[in-house]
Motif scaffolding. Structure first.
Motif, PDB file in Angstrom:
ATOM      1  N   SER A   1      42.283  -4.497 -12.008  1.00  0.00           N
ATOM      2  CA  SER A   1      42.505  -5.658 -12.874  1.00  0.00           C
ATOM      3  C   SER A   1      41.227  -6.101 -13.576  1.00  0.00           C
ATOM      4  CB  SER A   1      43.076  -6.825 -12.063  1.00  0.00           C
ATOM      5  OG  SER A   1      42.108  -7.344 -11.169  1.00  0.00           O
ATOM      6  N   HIS A   2      40.048  -5.614 -13.092  1.00  0.00           N
ATOM      7  CA  HIS A   2      38.771  -5.990 -13.701  1.00  0.00           C
ATOM      8  C   HIS A   2      38.208  -4.899 -14.610  1.00  0.00           C
ATOM      9  CE1 HIS A   2      38.974  -9.194 -10.741  1.00  0.00           C
ATOM     10  NE2 HIS A   2      37.933  -9.772 -11.301  1.00  0.00           N
ATOM     11  N   MET A   3      38.933  -3.817 -14.755  1.00  0.00           N
ATOM     12  CA  MET A   3      38.460  -2.736 -15.627  1.00  0.00           C
ATOM     13  C   MET A   3      38.981  -2.916 -17.048  1.00  0.00           C
ATOM     14  SD  MET A   3      38.868   0.797 -13.498  1.00  0.00           S
ATOM     15  CE  MET A   3      38.201   1.036 -11.859  1.00  0.00           C
ATOM     16  N   GLU A   4      38.240  -2.361 -17.996  1.00  0.00           N
ATOM     17  CA  GLU A   4      38.749  -2.238 -19.355  1.00  0.00           C
ATOM     18  C   GLU A   4      39.820  -1.146 -19.376  1.00  0.00           C
ATOM     19  OE1 GLU A   4      37.998  -4.145 -21.853  1.00  0.00           O
ATOM     20  OE2 GLU A   4      36.462  -5.295 -20.760  1.00  0.00           O
ATOM     21  N   ASP A   5      40.699  -1.213 -20.367  1.00  0.00           N
ATOM     22  CA  ASP A   5      41.812  -0.258 -20.448  1.00  0.00           C
ATOM     23  C   ASP A   5      41.327   1.196 -20.465  1.00  0.00           C
ATOM     24  OD1 ASP A   5      43.459  -2.412 -20.483  1.00  0.00           O
ATOM     25  OD2 ASP A   5      44.045  -2.246 -22.592  1.00  0.00           O
ATOM     26  N   GLU A   6      40.273   1.436 -21.233  1.00  0.00           N
ATOM     27  CA  GLU A   6      39.777   2.823 -21.343  1.00  0.00           C
ATOM     28  C   GLU A   6      39.284   3.341 -19.999  1.00  0.00           C
ATOM     29  OE1 GLU A   6      38.860   0.294 -23.146  1.00  0.00           O
ATOM     30  OE2 GLU A   6      39.640   0.719 -25.153  1.00  0.00           O
ATOM     31  N   ALA A   7      38.613   2.477 -19.239  1.00  0.00           N
ATOM     32  CA  ALA A   7      38.105   2.890 -17.930  1.00  0.00           C
ATOM     33  C   ALA A   7      39.249   3.160 -16.958  1.00  0.00           C
ATOM     34  CB  ALA A   7      37.173   1.811 -17.376  1.00  0.00           C
ATOM     35  N   GLU A   8      40.272   2.315 -16.990  1.00  0.00           N
ATOM     36  CA  GLU A   8      41.440   2.531 -16.122  1.00  0.00           C
ATOM     37  C   GLU A   8      42.086   3.878 -16.410  1.00  0.00           C
ATOM     38  OE1 GLU A   8      44.092  -0.981 -14.842  1.00  0.00           O
ATOM     39  OE2 GLU A   8      43.384  -1.519 -16.834  1.00  0.00           O
ATOM     40  N   ALA A   9      42.306   4.149 -17.705  1.00  0.00           N
ATOM     41  CA  ALA A   9      42.942   5.411 -18.085  1.00  0.00           C
ATOM     42  C   ALA A   9      42.094   6.597 -17.642  1.00  0.00           C
ATOM     43  CB  ALA A   9      43.167   5.441 -19.596  1.00  0.00           C
ATOM     44  N   ALA A  10      40.787   6.465 -17.777  1.00  0.00           N
ATOM     45  CA  ALA A  10      39.892   7.571 -17.394  1.00  0.00           C
ATOM     46  C   ALA A  10      39.960   7.843 -15.900  1.00  0.00           C
ATOM     47  CB  ALA A  10      38.455   7.238 -17.818  1.00  0.00           C
ATOM     48  N   VAL A  11      40.007   6.797 -15.091  1.00  0.00           N
ATOM     49  CA  VAL A  11      40.087   6.972 -13.638  1.00  0.00           C
ATOM     50  C   VAL A  11      41.403   7.629 -13.260  1.00  0.00           C
ATOM     51  CG1 VAL A  11      40.205   5.775 -11.424  1.00  0.00           C
ATOM     52  CG2 VAL A  11      38.512   5.073 -13.122  1.00  0.00           C
ATOM     53  N   LEU A  12      42.505   7.143 -13.829  1.00  0.00           N
ATOM     54  CA  LEU A  12      43.816   7.705 -13.504  1.00  0.00           C
ATOM     55  C   LEU A  12      43.901   9.174 -13.883  1.00  0.00           C
ATOM     56  CD1 LEU A  12      46.282   4.837 -14.535  1.00  0.00           C
ATOM     57  CD2 LEU A  12      45.712   5.587 -12.234  1.00  0.00           C
ATOM     58  N   GLN A  13      43.344   9.518 -15.041  1.00  0.00           N
ATOM     59  CA  GLN A  13      43.402  10.902 -15.493  1.00  0.00           C
ATOM     60  C   GLN A  13      42.511  11.817 -14.652  1.00  0.00           C
ATOM     61  OE1 GLN A  13      42.343  10.244 -19.609  1.00  0.00           O
ATOM     62  NE2 GLN A  13      44.475  10.347 -20.278  1.00  0.00           N
ATOM     63  N   ARG A  14      41.469  11.259 -14.064  1.00  0.00           N
ATOM     64  CA  ARG A  14      40.576  12.062 -13.230  1.00  0.00           C
ATOM     65  C   ARG A  14      41.202  12.356 -11.866  1.00  0.00           C
ATOM     66  NH1 ARG A  14      34.965  12.744 -12.223  1.00  0.00           N
ATOM     67  NH2 ARG A  14      34.921  14.940 -11.605  1.00  0.00           N
ATOM     68  N   LEU A  15      42.003  11.433 -11.383  1.00  0.00           N
ATOM     69  CA  LEU A  15      42.622  11.620 -10.069  1.00  0.00           C
ATOM     70  C   LEU A  15      43.693  12.701 -10.117  1.00  0.00           C
ATOM     71  CD1 LEU A  15      43.184   7.910  -8.926  1.00  0.00           C
ATOM     72  CD2 LEU A  15      41.699   9.577  -7.793  1.00  0.00           C
ATOM     73  N   PRO A  16      43.906  13.420  -9.018  1.00  0.00           N
ATOM     74  CA  PRO A  16      45.077  14.299  -8.930  1.00  0.00           C
ATOM     75  C   PRO A  16      46.349  13.474  -9.118  1.00  0.00           C
ATOM     76  CG  PRO A  16      43.547  14.712  -7.125  1.00  0.00           C
ATOM     77  CD  PRO A  16      43.067  13.473  -7.808  1.00  0.00           C
ATOM     78  N   ALA A  17      47.365  14.066  -9.710  1.00  0.00           N
ATOM     79  CA  ALA A  17      48.599  13.333 -10.015  1.00  0.00           C
ATOM     80  C   ALA A  17      49.190  12.692  -8.762  1.00  0.00           C
ATOM     81  CB  ALA A  17      49.612  14.267 -10.669  1.00  0.00           C
ATOM     82  N   GLU A  18      49.122  13.400  -7.626  1.00  0.00           N
ATOM     83  CA  GLU A  18      49.689  12.863  -6.385  1.00  0.00           C
ATOM     84  C   GLU A  18      48.949  11.603  -5.938  1.00  0.00           C
ATOM     85  OE1 GLU A  18      50.699  14.353  -1.803  1.00  0.00           O
ATOM     86  OE2 GLU A  18      49.879  15.745  -3.295  1.00  0.00           O
ATOM     87  N   ASP A  19      47.609  11.612  -6.042  1.00  0.00           N
ATOM     88  CA  ASP A  19      46.819  10.439  -5.655  1.00  0.00           C
ATOM     89  C   ASP A  19      47.049   9.278  -6.615  1.00  0.00           C
ATOM     90  OD1 ASP A  19      45.877  11.965  -3.617  1.00  0.00           O
ATOM     91  OD2 ASP A  19      43.873  12.268  -4.449  1.00  0.00           O
ATOM     92  N   ALA A  20      47.129   9.590  -7.909  1.00  0.00           N
ATOM     93  CA  ALA A  20      47.374   8.541  -8.900  1.00  0.00           C
ATOM     94  C   ALA A  20      48.745   7.912  -8.687  1.00  0.00           C
ATOM     95  CB  ALA A  20      47.274   9.121 -10.312  1.00  0.00           C
TER      96      ALA A  20
END
Length: 457
Positions: free
Chosen positions: A45-64
């Motif tokens: 909730s404290h991240m910018e949208d771009e940072a959130e998307a980057a973290v989600l895309q870096r994680l394996p789909a199962e972890d995300a």
């Protein structure tokens, strides 16, 4: 390797961003695993949208998928919207179909359809079928993953099928299997232990529990809550009007939806029209939802102001009345809100029906008469001590007593009336109650004061 001590030296969301940019995928997953669900929600909730998307895309789909599944549904939907459709689809495919449907249902139609087009056709069809149901009916709460057999199968064939799908079935609640005829209609329920103690050649139709209880896909939350209160089952099969098995509804899903409905009703009663608001939502959306209630409320409050304006001369003559007007308004409003809360609760539990106006009104009047008398006597004593005039005490005491009766009557009955005529009682009860109790309270105080003006001046 990321250690717990390293996260303490920085704001946690900055550490997550740093590891997603500089660390390995394993380090990012390990870091998020050290956080509780609440901490993860706080971080994102404290991240910018771009940072959130980057973290989600870096994680394996199962972890995300596991991360998103634990978040508030509105927050999860917002995060999914940050991703491109292929990435969002790959994450959703790691979730059970009912959770996929919940998320897809919270997305704008255009975004939802774009994600569904990226999913396997059968999975997308299952999601579309579930999203066709409202969230608060059995079809919207059921799970479609279950053990389903034909009645003409033997025990040996059923066991063989279970063995073939062992990897898939490990994530399912497999205490029961559901037996259907050739047309998919539910004909029986099979406790899994029954398969262990019978001969392998026996037909499932011979050992199943026949004519099992079930609920319709259109059964409401109130009906489902009543069903599980009357039965000790952990789950119940869900069928369409033709008896075709569509899914299984778990007790915990109904309990979750009851809690969610109560939370939404509370937010609506406080003027959050959408029933949900998080500060990560767009500012204009949050503003619009609040203003839609506030703008109506200010118009309604003009009625109370008009009453004061009408009795302006009385108020100028007995300025002490101005001290007690807000007290009478507030106390009556509190009494009315208590009545609203009880009516809303009883409606949600199915204890009271929307047409039981007189019964509810009488129950509230008996309480209101006692409480109004006590509160009226207390405010009368205060008024006499404050001004030294017993007539002022009589005016404000009588006004508070009568207005309390009015408030509990309105608070008890209005939610039932609104529910009966198809309006949302959680949204409309509050403004109506506030306006009427304010107008009535001011009218009673100033009207009685006008009648006794010679005694008060």
């Amino acid at each position: 390797m990321v250690t717990e001590s390293s996260t303490e030296t920085k704001r946690p969301w900055e550490e997550v961003i740093r590891v997603s940019q500089e660390g390995t995928v394993e380090e990012l997953s390990d870091l998020l695993d050290t956080m509780s669900v609440a901490e993860q929600a706080f971080v994102f909730s404290h991240m910018e949208d771009e940072a959130e998307a980057a973290v989600l895309q870096r994680l394996p789909a199962e972890d995300a998928a596991e991360l998103i599944a634990h978040l508030n549904e509105s927050e999860a939907a917002r995060m999914i919207q940050l991703l491109e459709s292929p990435a969002a689809a790959s994450i959703l495919q790691e979730m059970p179909v009912d959770e996929q449907a919940d998320l897809i249902g919270d997305l704008p139609e255009r975004d939802a359809e774009a994600i569904l087009l990226e999913m396997p056709q059968q999975d997308a069809e299952n999601v579309r079928e579930l999203t066709a149901y409202p969230d608060n009916v059995a079809g919207g709460m059921m799970v479609v993953e279950m053990l389903r057999f034909r009645s003409d199968m033997t025990v040996a064939e059923a066991i063989e099928e279970i063995n073939r799908g062992a990897e898939l079935y490990t994530d399912l609640d497999v205490r029961y299997a559901y037996v259907c005829d050739d047309n998919g209609r539910l004909v029986g329920v099979l406790p899994m232990q029954n398969l262990l103690f019978v001969k392998r050649q026996r037909k499932l139709g011979d050992i199943m529990i026949q004519n099992p209880l079930s609920v319709l896909t259109t059964a409401t939350l109130e009906e489902l809550a009543e069903f599980f209160e009357s039965h000790v089952y952990l789950g119940v099969p869900v069928v369409d009007p033709d008896g075709v098995l569509k899914g299984v509804l778990h007790r915990e899903a109904v309990q979750y939806e009851e809690v969610r409905a109560a939370e939404n009703d509370y937010l609506k009663s406080q003027g959050i029209v959408g029933g949900e608001e998080l500060r990560t939502m767009p500012v204009w959306l949050r503003s619009k939802r609040r203003l839609s209630w506030l703008s109506i409320n200010i118009l309604l409050n003009l009625g109370a102001a008009a009453v004061i304006a009408y009795f302006q001369e009385t108020l100028e003559s007995v300025i002490a009345l101005a001290v007690f007007l807000p007290i009478i308004s507030d106390m009556s409003g509190c009494s009315g809100n208590q009545a609203v809360a009880v009516s809303m609760r009883e409606l949600s539990l199915g204890i009271v029906r929307p047409n039981e106006f007189f019964r509810v009104w009488w129950k509230e009047v008996t309480v209101g008469l006692i409480n109004g008398s006590v509160l009226g006597a207390l405010i009368a004593i205060v008024a006499v001590v404050f001004d030294g005039n017993p007539y002022l005490g009589a005016v404000v005491g009588t006004a508070l007593c009568v207005n309390t009766l009015v408030a509990v009557s309105i608070g008890g009955v209005v939610p039932l009336l609104l529910k009966r005529f198809g309006f949302d009682p959680a949204v409309a009860s509050g403004p109506l109650l506030t306006t009427v109790t304010d107008m009535c309270g001011f009218f009673l105080v100033l009207g009685l004061a006008t009648m006794l003006l010679s005694k008060l001046v």
